[in-house]
Design a protein around this motif. Structure first.
Motif, PDB file in Angstrom:
ATOM      1  N   GLN A  50       0.859  -1.188   0.000  1.00 26.14           N
ATOM      2  CA  GLN A  50       0.000   0.000   0.000  1.00 26.14           C
ATOM      3  C   GLN A  50       0.887   1.227   0.000  1.00 26.14           C
ATOM      4  O   GLN A  50       1.864   1.318   0.767  1.00 26.14           O
ATOM      5  CB  GLN A  50      -0.918   0.014   1.227  1.00 26.14           C
ATOM      6  CG  GLN A  50      -1.967   1.110   1.194  1.00 26.14           C
ATOM      7  CD  GLN A  50      -2.949   1.012   2.355  1.00 26.14           C
ATOM      8  OE1 GLN A  50      -2.634   0.467   3.408  1.00 26.14           O
ATOM      9  NE2 GLN A  50      -4.148   1.556   2.168  1.00 26.14           N
ATOM     10  N   ASP A  51       0.569   2.193  -0.863  1.00 23.24           N
ATOM     11  CA  ASP A  51       1.385   3.402  -0.925  1.00 23.24           C
ATOM     12  C   ASP A  51       0.850   4.474   0.015  1.00 23.24           C
ATOM     13  O   ASP A  51      -0.138   4.269   0.720  1.00 23.24           O
ATOM     14  CB  ASP A  51       1.490   3.913  -2.367  1.00 23.24           C
ATOM     15  CG  ASP A  51       0.135   4.329  -2.942  1.00 23.24           C
ATOM     16  OD1 ASP A  51      -0.809   4.565  -2.165  1.00 23.24           O
ATOM     17  OD2 ASP A  51       0.013   4.409  -4.185  1.00 23.24           O
ATOM     18  N   TYR A  55      -3.594   3.638  -2.046  1.00 27.23           N
ATOM     19  CA  TYR A  55      -3.844   2.624  -3.071  1.00 27.23           C
ATOM     20  C   TYR A  55      -3.245   1.290  -2.642  1.00 27.23           C
ATOM     21  O   TYR A  55      -2.156   1.232  -2.066  1.00 27.23           O
ATOM     22  CB  TYR A  55      -3.225   3.027  -4.403  1.00 27.23           C
ATOM     23  CG  TYR A  55      -3.967   4.110  -5.148  1.00 27.23           C
ATOM     24  CD1 TYR A  55      -5.247   3.885  -5.634  1.00 27.23           C
ATOM     25  CD2 TYR A  55      -3.373   5.344  -5.384  1.00 27.23           C
ATOM     26  CE1 TYR A  55      -5.919   4.875  -6.333  1.00 27.23           C
ATOM     27  CE2 TYR A  55      -4.034   6.339  -6.081  1.00 27.23           C
ATOM     28  CZ  TYR A  55      -5.317   6.094  -6.547  1.00 27.23           C
ATOM     29  OH  TYR A  55      -5.979   7.069  -7.238  1.00 27.23           O
ATOM     30  N   TRP A  57      -1.591  -2.082  -4.001  1.00 30.79           N
ATOM     31  CA  TRP A  57      -0.900  -2.560  -5.190  1.00 30.79           C
ATOM     32  C   TRP A  57      -0.772  -4.074  -5.110  1.00 30.79           C
ATOM     33  O   TRP A  57      -0.357  -4.614  -4.085  1.00 30.79           O
ATOM     34  CB  TRP A  57       0.475  -1.921  -5.310  1.00 30.79           C
ATOM     35  CG  TRP A  57       0.397  -0.450  -5.574  1.00 30.79           C
ATOM     36  CD1 TRP A  57       0.347   0.534  -4.649  1.00 30.79           C
ATOM     37  CD2 TRP A  57       0.341   0.186  -6.848  1.00 30.79           C
ATOM     38  NE1 TRP A  57       0.260   1.769  -5.248  1.00 30.79           N
ATOM     39  CE2 TRP A  57       0.254   1.586  -6.604  1.00 30.79           C
ATOM     40  CE3 TRP A  57       0.359  -0.266  -8.164  1.00 30.79           C
ATOM     41  CZ2 TRP A  57       0.196   2.500  -7.647  1.00 30.79           C
ATOM     42  CZ3 TRP A  57       0.293   0.659  -9.190  1.00 30.79           C
ATOM     43  CH2 TRP A  57       0.210   2.027  -8.933  1.00 30.79           C
ATOM     44  N   LEU A  65       0.615  -5.895 -12.917  1.00 32.25           N
ATOM     45  CA  LEU A  65       0.417  -5.103 -11.706  1.00 32.25           C
ATOM     46  C   LEU A  65      -0.988  -4.517 -11.698  1.00 32.25           C
ATOM     47  O   LEU A  65      -1.489  -4.065 -12.728  1.00 32.25           O
ATOM     48  CB  LEU A  65       1.455  -3.977 -11.672  1.00 32.25           C
ATOM     49  CG  LEU A  65       1.437  -3.013 -10.495  1.00 32.25           C
ATOM     50  CD1 LEU A  65       1.876  -3.710  -9.212  1.00 32.25           C
ATOM     51  CD2 LEU A  65       2.347  -1.810 -10.785  1.00 32.25           C
ATOM     52  N   ARG A  67      -3.655  -1.832  -9.483  1.00 31.77           N
ATOM     53  CA  ARG A  67      -3.856  -0.828  -8.435  1.00 31.77           C
ATOM     54  C   ARG A  67      -5.337  -0.811  -8.061  1.00 31.77           C
ATOM     55  O   ARG A  67      -6.203  -0.668  -8.916  1.00 31.77           O
ATOM     56  CB  ARG A  67      -3.430   0.557  -8.926  1.00 31.77           C
ATOM     57  CG  ARG A  67      -3.404   1.610  -7.828  1.00 31.77           C
ATOM     58  CD  ARG A  67      -3.179   2.994  -8.416  1.00 31.77           C
ATOM     59  NE  ARG A  67      -4.366   3.478  -9.102  1.00 31.77           N
ATOM     60  CZ  ARG A  67      -4.435   4.658  -9.733  1.00 31.77           C
ATOM     61  NH1 ARG A  67      -3.372   5.440  -9.782  1.00 31.77           N
ATOM     62  NH2 ARG A  67      -5.542   5.040 -10.325  1.00 31.77           N
ATOM     63  N   ILE A  90       6.371  -6.521  -4.041  1.00 29.57           N
ATOM     64  CA  ILE A  90       6.084  -5.088  -4.253  1.00 29.57           C
ATOM     65  C   ILE A  90       6.418  -4.352  -2.969  1.00 29.57           C
ATOM     66  O   ILE A  90       6.128  -4.828  -1.857  1.00 29.57           O
ATOM     67  CB  ILE A  90       4.600  -4.829  -4.600  1.00 29.57           C
ATOM     68  CG1 ILE A  90       4.171  -5.616  -5.832  1.00 29.57           C
ATOM     69  CG2 ILE A  90       4.358  -3.346  -4.839  1.00 29.57           C
ATOM     70  CD1 ILE A  90       2.686  -5.492  -6.124  1.00 29.57           C
ATOM     71  N   THR A  92       6.658   0.074  -1.611  1.00 27.05           N
ATOM     72  CA  THR A  92       6.443   1.467  -2.015  1.00 27.05           C
ATOM     73  C   THR A  92       7.239   2.397  -1.113  1.00 27.05           C
ATOM     74  O   THR A  92       7.518   2.080   0.047  1.00 27.05           O
ATOM     75  CB  THR A  92       4.949   1.850  -1.938  1.00 27.05           C
ATOM     76  OG1 THR A  92       4.518   1.790  -0.574  1.00 27.05           O
ATOM     77  CG2 THR A  92       4.103   0.935  -2.782  1.00 27.05           C
ATOM     78  N   VAL A  97       6.634   3.156  -6.735  1.00 25.47           N
ATOM     79  CA  VAL A  97       6.317   1.748  -6.525  1.00 25.47           C
ATOM     80  C   VAL A  97       7.449   0.914  -7.115  1.00 25.47           C
ATOM     81  O   VAL A  97       7.824   1.096  -8.278  1.00 25.47           O
ATOM     82  CB  VAL A  97       4.970   1.372  -7.186  1.00 25.47           C
ATOM     83  CG1 VAL A  97       4.641  -0.083  -6.882  1.00 25.47           C
ATOM     84  CG2 VAL A  97       3.861   2.282  -6.684  1.00 25.47           C
ATOM     85  N   ILE A  99       8.617  -2.826  -8.126  1.00 24.35           N
ATOM     86  CA  ILE A  99       7.980  -4.087  -8.498  1.00 24.35           C
ATOM     87  C   ILE A  99       9.068  -5.119  -8.792  1.00 24.35           C
ATOM     88  O   ILE A  99       9.849  -4.961  -9.748  1.00 24.35           O
ATOM     89  CB  ILE A  99       7.065  -3.914  -9.731  1.00 24.35           C
ATOM     90  CG1 ILE A  99       6.068  -2.782  -9.488  1.00 24.35           C
ATOM     91  CG2 ILE A  99       6.338  -5.205 -10.046  1.00 24.35           C
ATOM     92  CD1 ILE A  99       6.382  -1.507 -10.220  1.00 24.35           C
ATOM     93  N   LYS A 108       8.075   2.186 -10.830  1.00 26.76           N
ATOM     94  CA  LYS A 108       7.010   3.025 -11.398  1.00 26.76           C
ATOM     95  C   LYS A 108       7.150   4.443 -10.858  1.00 26.76           C
ATOM     96  O   LYS A 108       6.979   4.701  -9.673  1.00 26.76           O
ATOM     97  CB  LYS A 108       5.632   2.472 -11.047  1.00 26.76           C
ATOM     98  CG  LYS A 108       4.494   3.245 -11.717  1.00 26.76           C
ATOM     99  CD  LYS A 108       3.145   2.666 -11.365  1.00 26.76           C
ATOM    100  CE  LYS A 108       2.045   3.403 -12.111  1.00 26.76           C
ATOM    101  NZ  LYS A 108       1.996   4.846 -11.783  1.00 26.76           N
TER     102      LYS A 108
END
Length: 1009
Positions: A50-51, A55, A57, A65, A67, A90, A92, A97, A99, A108
């Motif tokens: 989670q960022d 969100y 992920w 991927l 979201r 993953i 963040t 992000v 990956i 990302k």
């Protein structure tokens, strides 16, 4: 080493023996599946993170991927720049992000992906400014500049699969395929490293002073972080993929047994989530807790599961029901009775779910109401099959006393099931609601009113006491609900919004109390207050003695729907409202205003979603039971700890002239950098977002520009700003969640550059230049004007001089004429009136001297003019053959000596009045001269009673000298007073004859002060 053979084994055996109870217990922890049908790109989910924005992920095997914002999935794959669609890990950091895939690392950054070459990645961890990447060939470190470096930890680590890494108690703990390691210093350059244990270690957790290290197939080791020898071995579960610490519990994701939850105090298993209780596959890759305290379970083949820790327990087909639709709910004798789709009756008690044996006629029909009497007998009403009675009674039974060889009678409890319908004397088959009182039983029908009856199970006798219908006063027979109050009054509500009650066999029909044509679906009493739930118009209440007026239930919050199906109060005095969306828990204040509202839907554990009409009850423990279209839900009033942090707000996109600008990273804060726009960029668009994984549809936004008013709260998360003014601007936006908890206000400053022509320095320069040009032209104009004025002045002086000469010439023209007339008069006297001639000559000499003196002056006083006029009139009287009288009246508010007039201006008119009017008239002559004034003019009126000016002009000879004096005087008046300054008119008598002449003229009033 202490080995623990888990006591859970006995626990499982116990519940396997009793079967259903274990299944029911597990349903208190709810699971919601998110699969391909919900937009998930692949059913094999291997990683969750989670960022900062909220969100979720998800990394899949083959689907790339995804979201997730609580409502929809947005998918990124190799076509978007992802290095591989097979994702194992993953993590963040801020808005970035990371990956980990089978083909290396993808990063990302906003809307693009960067690729970093590494071996296949198993897991990643964030340590300060570093991202540590665990691969199948050792450990790699990535710094903040995205530079990658191999960490040379140990020759036995650098070539094997690294699975997990944590920093705990001033040391790094590393789980590898070859063993468990401990080192200090830095990840890239450790000071000291040692191997603690061999084996395939998959996961490590640091908790209090313990290290919890799990292997793939040898159980889990728990030991003191400073004493490896003090160990506890947890032998099950095995085949562990990962472990997660959640709420002081260890959640173990396994390859074949789903999820096991280990208590950190007893180190025993307290919960299992697998294929027997909701998880569709046994292979679980990861368990993750988000910022809203939801627990997410990633599976290989079953998609993603959301796990609810809440107060709801759900029952459906999977837990023993015959069908998912629950039409009626009733609590009796520590059991819950429900009607289950069109599949008969179900009883739920401490021993499980029981299918009730009922007559075949009732087994395939909708049972819409269930209740019980004081003896515990069950009464059920159906659609088209009448009333079902199920209970016990005491009947005499006969037996043989073998000792005495006699017949004896003794009481025996007999179970009775009886259907009452039109086939055996009951008046109606369609039953909406049943209510039991101390005296009788009442059954409300769909459209035939209410029937009062009694049934004696001992004698199997039915007694229909009375039917209440239109004749008895029930104006609307379509009954929707029926309840009994504390005063033993039986209240009913109808489809058309009518309300009434029955008391002492008398109907009191109150009519359409809401004054709205809407169905009243539910009635509930709380002390002396009556609450009505309607179809589409919300909830209404009244505490009047006669309930004659109702008010809508409103307040700071509101229910999620106006369609009310269920109403019930819990033991804490919260009003629960069942709707088509779930249930609301309303907190009311003393004035019956909604103080707070809590919504429970599918995302909150209320899996039944749409509730059924009046299918709600409360048991002896205060638990609420809700019947819904997708099962039965039990609510247990317990407080579940949930994170209550403010919602986070961020800008998804900022567009200038429909093109996105550079990266936006700030959330819940003010932007420190002011965005500068050129003069042509006057259109901006903002897209903003708050991610709520529980209630994505409950988020609302408001915004404003500069110091304007806030917009109303709405679900719209974008705003266009066209035709912006030049200068500084601040865009403000705020969000709130479904609980109305507000985010911090986000402020975005920007500046629209003014065009060159609107800049102050340019405007100042332009104004200065214009002023200089204007000064030059004004200067030239003034020069020309002065020159022209000088020429005009000379011209005017000349014209004035000429005018003066002309005035003098006019006077000189007049004087000879006057003298000529007098001399002719004297000449006429010579033969006959010598004495009179001498007097006339003397008077004429005086007049002539005055005239000569006045002719040299521009103006004389009115007093002097009057003296001259008197001398002239006296001369005329001496010369006249016919006597006449005269009068001079001065009617001014000024002294005659102060008023200045041109000389010899009045004399010609007097001469004309005497010679051509009075002397030729048939009457005794009369002459009147009057002077009046106002602020601007002196008015002169001359009146005679002669033959009239127009008659005189017709009779006098056409000679030049005759009209010379009058013509010259008219010209003088026009030059002094302008045109139309002179008015001449004849006086007409009553008999139509001419009675004389009136001459009126005015000259500008001039004084000597």
């Amino acid at each position: 080493m202490k080995s623990i053979l888990k006591p859970i084994t006995l626990y499982k055996l116990f519940f396997l023996f009793f079967g259903i109870s274990l299944t029911l217990n597990s349903q208190n922890k709810q699971l919601q599946a998110l699969t391909l049908e919900d937009g998930l790109p692949q059913s094999q989910v291997y990683a969750i993170a989670q960022d900062d924005k909220g969100y979720l992920w998800l990394g899949t095997q083959g689907g790339g991927l995804a979201r997730f914002d609580g409502k929809t999935f947005k998918v990124y794959n190799e076509t978007n720049g992802l290095v591989s669609n097979y994702i194992n890990a993953i993590t963040t950091k801020n808005d970035t992000v990371y990956i980990g895939t089978k083909r290396g690392l993808s990063v990302k950054l906003k809307n693009k992906f960067l690729t970093i070459d590494t071996p296949e990645i198993n897991k990643m961890s964030v340590f300060e400014d570093q991202i540590v990447v665990l691969t199948i060939k050792g450990v790699y470190v990535i710094d903040e500049n995205l530079s990658v470096k191999k960490a040379n930890l140990h020759r036995d680590i650098d070539t094997v699969k690294a699975n997990d890494l944590i920093y705990f108690d001033n040391n790094y703990w590393l789980a590898t395929q070859d063993g468990l390691w401990k080192f200090d210093g830095q990840v890239s350059v450790p000071d000291h490293i040692e191997k603690l244990e061999s084996g395939d270690f998959k996961s490590i957790i640091g908790f209090e002073n313990k290290i919890i290290a799990s292997t793939f197939n040898d159980g889990t080791i728990v030991f003191d972080s400073r004493d490896f020898e003090d160990q506890i071995l947890i032998r099950e579960p095995l085949r562990i993929n990962s472990t997660t610490l959640i709420n002081n519990q260890i959640w173990v994701a396994t390859q074949h047994d789903g999820v096991s939850v280990i208590d950190t105090k007893s180190w025993s298993e307290i919960l299992v989530l697998n294929t027997t209780n909701g998880v569709s596959v046994p292979h679980v890759r990861q368990v993750f807790k988000d910022k809203q305290s939801n627990i997410w379970i990633a599976t290989s083949g079953g998609g993603l599961y959301k796990y609810f820790q809440n107060s709801f327990k759900h029952y459906n087909i999977e837990t023993g029901l015959n069908g998912n639709r629950v039409y009626a709910v009733h609590h009796s004798n520590k059991a819950i009775w429900i009607s289950n789709s069109e599949a008969g009756l179900i009883r739920i008690d401490n021993y499980g779910v029981h299918d009730i044996d009922i007559p075949e006629a009732f087994s395939e029909v909708k049972i819409k109401t269930i209740t019980s009497d004081e003896n515990g007998n069950i009464w059920a009403g159906s659609d088209g099959r009448g009333v079902l009675f199920k209970g016990k009674t005491i009947r005499d039974s006969i037996a043989i006393d073998t000792i005495k060889n006699t017949m004896v009678t003794f009481p025996k409890a007999i179970e009775i099931t009886k259907v009452l319908n039109t086939d055996n004397g009951f008046p109606f088959d369609w039953i909406r609601k049943i209510q039991v009182t101390s005296d009788a039983i009442y059954a409300a029908t769909y459209s035939s009113g209410i029937v009062e009856f009694n049934y004696n199970p001992k004698t199997d006798s039915l007694q229909v006491l009375k039917t209440f219908a239109t004749a008895e006063g029930i104006a609307d027979l379509y009954i929707k609900d029926m309840v009994k109050d504390e005063d033993n009054r039986l209240w009913y509500a109808t489809k058309n919004g009518h309300l009434g009650f029955i008391f002492n066999n008398k109907v009191s029909h109150l009519g359409a109390v809401l004054k709205r044509n809407t169905a009243i679906n539910a009635i509930v009493f709380k002390e002396e207050t009556l609450y009505l739930g309607t179809a589409g118009k919300g909830i209404w209440w009244s505490n009047d003695e006669d309930f004659s007026s109702f008010k809508k239930l409103e307040g700071a919050k509101k229910s999620t729907s106006e369609n009310i199906y269920q109403l019930i109060f819990d033991d804490q005095d919260y009003l629960w409202v069942g709707t088509e969306r779930g249930v609301d828990k309303l907190e009311l204040d003393k004035d019956n205003s909604i103080k707070d509202a809590f919504f429970f839907g599918r995302n909150d554990g209320f899996l039944g979603v749409e509730t059924c009409l009046n299918a709600v009850d409360k048991d002896e423990n205060g638990h609420l039971w809700f019947g819904a279209l997708y099962g039965l839900t039990e609510y247990q009033p317990t407080e579940i700890a949930r994170d209550t942090e403010k919602p986070k707000l961020f800008l998804e996109d900022v567009q200038v002239e429909f093109e996105s600008i550079a990266a936006i990273t700030a959330t819940e804060a003010n932007f420190n950098t002011v965005l500068k726009l050129n003069p042509d960029q006057r259109q901006m668009s903002f897209s903003f977002k708050t991610v709520d994984l529980d209630h994505p549809n409950g988020v609302e936004y408001r915004y404003k520009l500069n110091d304007n008013e806030w917009s109303p709260w709405s679900k719209n998360n974008s705003q266009d700003l066209p035709e912006l003014n030049f200068g500084d601007h601040n865009f403000f936006v705020q969000s709130r969640n479904h609980r109305w908890k507000e985010s911090e206000i986000l402020k975005f400053p920007f500046f629209v550059e003014r065009p060159l022509y609107k800049k102050l320095w340019f405007q100042g320069l332009l104004i200065g230049a214009v002023i200089l040009v204007l000064v030059f032209f004004v200067h030239q104009y003034i020069k020309r004007l002065k020159r022209k004025n000088s020429e005009d002045k000379k011209r005017l002086e000349l014209e004035n001089h000429l005018l003066t000469l002309e005035q003098k010439a006019l006077r000189l023209q007049m004087n000879p004429h006057f003298i000529f007339n007098v001399l002719n008069g004297i000449k006429a006297m010579a033969p006959t009136k010598l004495d009179k001639m001498n007097e006339t000559v003397n008077s004429f000499a005086t007049l002539l001297r005055e005239t000569l003196i006045n002719s040299r002056k521009e103006t004389i006083s009115l007093d002097q003019e009057i003296k001259t006029i008197r001398h002239y009139i006296e001369v005329e009287r001496l010369m006249a053959e016919k006597p006449f009288e005269y009068r001079i009246d001065l009617k001014t508010d000024l002294d005659a000596e102060e008023i200045l007039i041109p000389p010899m201006l009045i004399q010609p008119f007097i001469e004309n009045a005497i010679r051509h009017g009075i002397l030729k008239g048939p009457r005794q002559g009369e002459l009147k001269v009057e002077f009046t004034n106002n602020k601007k003019f002196l008015k002169v009126t001359i009146t005679d009673n002669g033959i009239g000016i127009f008659s005189s002009q017709q009779h006098k000879q056409k000679t030049d000298h005759q009209s010379m004096a009058l013509t010259v005087t008219k010209e003088r008046l026009e030059s002094i007073s302008g045109k139309n300054a002179l008015e001449m008119s004849e006086i007409k008598l009553k008999d139509g004859r001419i009675g004389g002449t009136t001459i009126v003229f005015k000259i500008p009033l001039e004084t000597d002060y």
